[in-house]
Structures are given as structure tokens and as C-alpha cells.
Design an enzyme around this catalytic site. Structure first.
Site, PDB file in Angstrom:
ATOM      1  N   SER A 196       0.829  -1.202   0.000  1.00 17.66           N
ATOM      2  CA  SER A 196       0.000   0.000   0.000  1.00 17.66           C
ATOM      3  C   SER A 196       0.866   1.256   0.000  1.00 17.66           C
ATOM      4  CB  SER A 196      -0.902   0.009   1.241  1.00 17.66           C
ATOM      5  OG  SER A 196      -1.520   1.270   1.422  1.00 17.66           O
ATOM      6  N   TYR A 206      -2.712  -0.088   9.880  1.00 16.44           N
ATOM      7  CA  TYR A 206      -2.823  -0.692   8.558  1.00 16.44           C
ATOM      8  C   TYR A 206      -1.500  -0.551   7.806  1.00 16.44           C
ATOM      9  CZ  TYR A 206      -4.068  -1.110   3.617  1.00 16.44           C
ATOM     10  OH  TYR A 206      -4.090  -1.458   2.291  1.00 16.44           O
TER      11      TYR A 206
END
Length: 333
Positions: free
Chosen positions: A129, A154
Site C-alpha cells: 500500500s 494498517y
């Protein structure tokens, strides 16, 4: 031989599987169908794949953090390669349900690494990501930049996935490619992302939440460009030749940014959405949210050089396509 796609009921997973199947490649897709967002949307994605591709597509509902279940489901499937897109997504949700991220993004990722090692797959492509860059304020983000100051759990789990993958590539010489995705959008998208939220609220005449008072930039990347990049990477495994790869590794492990290479101002995106929806947005300006960053911008020179990735879809084209799909899916005239 079969290609395993995890997170196949998810936005990117469904579309990658669809393209692989269109190319005549057998796919076994797995997904735990959790209720992070509407399960009905995930069910519709699976139904669309099954309807289009018949027996070439096999679906197994399971949690890949459960290793015995994973091994049992794949016992009769010789897996050639893995596209590991399954994960617990979302920056803000990690603030309230951290254990979901530990199970899926850490335990689950190790299980996929073990599966790749045991099966000696030709290539494991996995989702990282752009959030791994954390508070980096040097734009554009380059894969050579430091990524050790995450601003959300995350992001921390995604960076951990990259580091664990590096270790497995070093120890077991499994070819791997990690892809740092930048704000993907398009048909079959996710309801928790800005494109969907804004579209639904504009069409309903409701105010849209505009964080950091609109002073945001995102490298919005259309799904068709993303899919093309994922499959180009899948078909070009990094060699085990001791040379330095993208991201700095000398193992058969590469890291790439995969984005549009063209950040857009949030307020410009809203203007394009207003045109596509045919009505003005009512805006609810709010401060920056915890775990968020003001700007993302992908340097894609490495992936362009190595596999020819070249995104072609700007938001002026992609946004109307998404809005048209959204209207059709929800039967909005």
C-alpha cells in the site's frame, strides 16, 4: 495449473481474476466474505465471475489466516502462481479493530508465504500500500524512500508484509513482487472509499465529508490500469541473479509503486464527480483524520521500466465510468 487469487470477492481481486479468466487461465479464488462492508456486494462480484467464466473459476470461502483450512481447500489444486490481494483494508478502521489487521495482514500473509514456499510457485505477487510511506513529505513517493514511520496500524502491517516477504525471498528464493497501490477506483469499487461515498451522497442530495478542509491530493488510479499492471508483474517474475531490484533487494523480490503518477486535488475530483452526477455537492468540511496523510503521489519509473506499466485513464474518463456503473448497479435513473 491454477493461479490462486486471494481476496477474490474484493474490488481489485475480482477484477484481476476476471482478466486472468478472460485470458483462459484457471483461477481458484478465496475470500472469507467478512462484513467490513456489505457482503451482498462481494456475493455479486463472485456471482459475476461464476456467470462469466463457468468451471474455469473455482471459489472457496475461507479465511487464509486459517492454515489448515487453506491447505485443505487447495489440496487438489496444483498452484502455479499466487496473486495475494486479500487483506483487512482501511486506515480508519484499524483504529477501532486492530486485531482484524493482525490476523489477516500478518498471520494471513505468513500463511501465503508458507504456501508459496511449500508449493515452489513461480511467482507470488502481493498487495502492499502507498500508506507505508507514512508522513513522508517528499513527493513523489519513490520505492527507495524510507518507509519506517507509519501513521496507521494498517500501514504498519503492510510494511511488515514487505519485510517478511524479503526474508522469505532471501531464505527460500521464492520470486515475489510487492505492489504499493495508490487510491484505486472504478466499477465494482469499495463502499468505504471516497469515490463511492461521494457519489452515493451527491446522488442522494446529502453532504459529503471533505477532510482537511479539502486540502488533499490523491494519485487516483483507475482499476483497468491497475489490473494491467498486476498481470504484467505476475508474468515477469524477478530473477534470482543477485542484481539490485526495485526497492533495493538482491533477492528475487521487488517492490513497485503502482499508481496513476498524476495526483489530483480533492476539490478537482469533487468537481468532476459533480459533472458526472449532474448535480452539485453539499460539502461538510472536516479536519484531517487520524492516520491519514495530505498527499500521495507515485513515482512509477521502476514498474514502467521493468514491465512497461503505463496508466492511461485520467479521472475525467474514469470517474464518469464509475458513476455510470454505480447508477446501473443501484438501478438509479
Amino acid at each position: 495449473m491454477t493461479i490462486l487469487v486471494t481476496g477474490v470477492a474484493g474490488f481489485i481481486g475480482m477484477q484481476v481474476a476476471d482478466r486472468l479468466l478472460e485470458d483462459g487461465r484457471a483461477v481458484i479464488g478465496i475470500d472469507n466474505m467478512n462484513d467490513y462492508y456489505a457482503v451482498s456486494l462481494k456475493q455479486d462480484r463472485i456471482a459475476a465471475l461464476s456467470e462469466r467464466h463457468g468451471k474455469l473459476f473455482t471459489f472457496a470461502e475461507l479465511d487464509f489466516a486459517d492454515m489448515p483450512a487453506l491447505q485443505g481447500a487447495l489440496a487438489d489444486h496444483p498452484v502455479e502462481a499466487i496473486v495475494h490481494l486479500g487483506a483487512q483494508a482501511g486506515v480508519r478502521y484499524s483504529l477501532v479493530n486492530p486485531h482484524a489487521y493482525v490476523r489477516s495482514n500478518l498471520t494471513g500473509h505468513v500463511n501465503m508465504l508458507e504456501l508459496a514456499r511449500e508449493r515452489r510457485v513461480r511467482h507470488l505477487v502481493y498487495a502492499s500500500s502507498s500508506s507505508v510511506y507514512g508522513g513522508n513529505d517528499t513527493l513523489p513517493f519513490r520505492v527507495e524512500d524510507r518507509a519506517d514511520h507509519p501513521v496507521s496500524l494498517y500501514a504498519a502491517t503492510k510494511r511488515a508484509d514487505e519485510l517478511m516477504s524479503e526474508t522469505y525471498a532471501h531464505l527460500f528464493r521464492v520470486p515475489m513482487t510487492g505492489l504499493r497501490f495508490f487510491t484505486v477506483y472504478g466499477p465494482w469499487g469499495r463502499p468505504d472509499m471516497a469515490m463511492w461515498i461521494f457519489t452515493s451522497k451527491i446522488l442522494a442530495g446529502e453532504p459529503i465529508p471533505v477532510f482537511n478542509h479539502g486540502r488533499m491530493q490523491r494519485d487516483f488510479t483507475y482499476i483497468d490500469d491497475i489490473v494491467a499492471g498486476v498481470i504484467a508483474c505476475l508474468d515477469n517474475a524477478p530473477p534470482d541473479d543477485g542484481a539490485v531490484k526495485a526497492g533495493g533487494s538482491r533477492t528475487p523480490h521487488r517492490l513497485y509503486n503502482i499508481g496513476n503518477n498524476r495526483p489530483e486535488e480533492l476539490m478537482h475530483l469533487i468537481a468532476v464527480l459533480e459533472d458526472a452526477c449532474g448535480r452539485k455537492a453539499e460539502m461538510d468540511f472536516q479536519p484531517m483524520q487520524p492516520g491519514d496523510v495530505p498527499a500521495t503521489y507515485a513515482d512509477i519509473s521502476a514498474i514502467a521500466r521493468d514491465v512497461g506499466f503505463a496508466p492511461t485513464t485520467g479521472i475525467e474518463v474514469g470517474v464518469p465510468r464509475f458513476v455510470s456503473w454505480y447508477r446501473d448497479y443501484h438501478a438509479i435513473g
